[in-house]
Motif scaffolding. Structure first.
Motif, mmCIF file in Angstrom:
data_model
loop_
_atom_site.group_PDB
_atom_site.id
_atom_site.type_symbol
_atom_site.label_atom_id
_atom_site.label_comp_id
_atom_site.label_asym_id
_atom_site.label_seq_id
_atom_site.Cartn_x
_atom_site.Cartn_y
_atom_site.Cartn_z
ATOM 1 N N ASP A 7 8.159 -21.529 40.352
ATOM 2 C CA ASP A 7 8.404 -20.206 40.918
ATOM 3 C C ASP A 7 9.906 -19.956 40.885
ATOM 4 O O ASP A 7 10.697 -20.864 41.173
ATOM 5 C CB ASP A 7 7.880 -20.121 42.359
ATOM 6 N N ASP A 8 10.311 -18.743 40.533
ATOM 7 C CA ASP A 8 11.734 -18.464 40.414
ATOM 8 C C ASP A 8 12.376 -18.050 41.732
ATOM 9 O O ASP A 8 13.597 -17.861 41.798
ATOM 10 C CB ASP A 8 11.991 -17.391 39.354
ATOM 11 N N GLU A 9 11.588 -17.903 42.783
ATOM 12 C CA GLU A 9 12.136 -17.573 44.102
ATOM 13 C C GLU A 9 12.361 -18.865 44.889
ATOM 14 O O GLU A 9 11.399 -19.507 45.314
ATOM 15 C CB GLU A 9 11.185 -16.664 44.864
ATOM 16 N N ARG A 13 9.502 -21.224 46.612
ATOM 17 C CA ARG A 13 9.274 -22.520 45.959
ATOM 18 C C ARG A 13 9.435 -23.663 46.952
ATOM 19 O O ARG A 13 8.623 -24.585 46.992
ATOM 20 C CB ARG A 13 10.246 -22.679 44.790
ATOM 21 N N GLY A 31 12.110 -23.731 38.313
ATOM 22 C CA GLY A 31 12.364 -22.315 38.529
ATOM 23 C C GLY A 31 12.291 -21.477 37.276
ATOM 24 O O GLY A 31 12.415 -20.253 37.340
ATOM 25 N N THR A 32 12.093 -22.131 36.115
ATOM 26 C CA THR A 32 12.025 -21.404 34.846
ATOM 27 C C THR A 32 10.877 -21.955 33.999
ATOM 28 O O THR A 32 10.372 -23.059 34.244
ATOM 29 C CB THR A 32 13.324 -21.557 34.042
ATOM 30 N N GLU A 35 12.048 -25.252 32.269
ATOM 31 C CA GLU A 35 11.982 -26.418 33.149
ATOM 32 C C GLU A 35 10.535 -26.864 33.342
ATOM 33 O O GLU A 35 10.239 -28.068 33.339
ATOM 34 C CB GLU A 35 12.596 -26.083 34.507
ATOM 35 N N LEU A 54 8.645 -15.314 35.483
ATOM 36 C CA LEU A 54 9.751 -16.270 35.370
ATOM 37 C C LEU A 54 10.913 -15.645 34.603
ATOM 38 O O LEU A 54 10.697 -14.786 33.734
ATOM 39 C CB LEU A 54 9.273 -17.547 34.677
ATOM 40 N N PRO A 55 12.149 -16.043 34.875
ATOM 41 C CA PRO A 55 13.306 -15.370 34.277
ATOM 42 C C PRO A 55 13.431 -15.555 32.769
ATOM 43 O O PRO A 55 14.075 -14.740 32.104
ATOM 44 C CB PRO A 55 14.504 -16.004 35.014
ATOM 45 N N ASP A 56 12.840 -16.607 32.219
ATOM 46 C CA ASP A 56 12.989 -16.864 30.778
ATOM 47 C C ASP A 56 11.665 -16.757 30.031
ATOM 48 O O ASP A 56 11.548 -17.262 28.909
ATOM 49 C CB ASP A 56 13.612 -18.240 30.555
#
Length: 225
Positions: A7-9, A13, A31-32, A35, A54-56
């Motif tokens: 989770d990106d938060e 998380r 977080g990504t 990862e 997710l950011p990526d």
């Protein structure tokens, strides 16, 4: 059993990790998407709890990649995308279960345990060594040699689990050290060599090979080879 929370938060998380740890799970986090993919490739995991935003990259694409590679690791999606069509998209992408945000903690644990139990009932231990007499179960990280259960320390079990999850690919000493840092915070520089030596003593010298310049790898048993 090790669970990966993606989770990106950071706050959410951390809360998920603490909740799962309180329920008795060994928890890793990412977080990504990158990862998460690294963890899935290299660690012995019982399940993944996955956010989609997710950011990526999109979590659905990540699940599709895992399924395309033949990975059957149970995936429980946690997402704010909660419409019937969005849930259907997640299941069609290969998720095993889908829980919308906000969610109830008890329901999350119940669904996660059900997924792991279902996976364990179909799971076949991985045979190692020249004659396949060492069996490692990626779900519960148990080890058997012949008809006997092999008792290993948490550190040795973790090291073996990381090697087995790599499916015969070399794993560097630095990566092995990083994976057991929570168990061996004060480990010396030559600790990995000592752990590998102990595993070879317990399971047989042919079970783990040294790959010059790359690290260590398990020997997967291949019938007829």
């Amino acid at each position: 059993m090790r669970i990966l929370v993606v989770d990106d938060e950071p706050a959410l998380r951390l809360g998920l990790c603490e909740q799962l740890q309180a329920a008795g799970f060994d928890v890793e986090s990412a977080g990504t998407a990158d990862e998460a993919d690294t963890w899935v490739r290299a660690a012995a995991l019982a399940a993944v709890v996955l956010d989609l935003g997710l950011p990526d990259g999109d979590g659905l694409d990540l699940i599709r990649r895992w399924r395309h590679r033949g990975l059957q690791l149970p995936v429980l999606v946690l997402s704010a995308r909660g419409t019937p069509d969005e849930r259907a998209d997640g299941l069609e992408a290969g998720a095993n279960d889908y829980l919308g945000k906000p969610f109830h903690g008890r329901e999350l644990l119940a669904r996660l345990r059900r997924l792991i139990q279902g996976s364990a009932s179909l799971h076949e231990p991985i045979a190692l060594g020249a004659v396949g007499d060492v069996l490692f179960d990626l779900v519960d990280e148990s080890v058997r040699q012949g008809d006997e259960a092999v008792r290993l320390s948490p550190t040795l079990r973790r090291v073996l689990g990381v090697l087995v999850a790599a499916r015969g690919r070399p794993v560097s000493k630095a990566y092995l050290m990083d994976q057991v840092r929570d168990l061996e915070a004060a480990a010396s520089d030559n600790a990995v060599e000592q752990w590998v030596r102990r595993l070879r003593q317990r399971l047989g010298a042919a079970t783990i090979v040294t790959v010059p310049g790359q690290g260590y790898a398990v020997t997967l048993f291949r019938p007829g080879s």
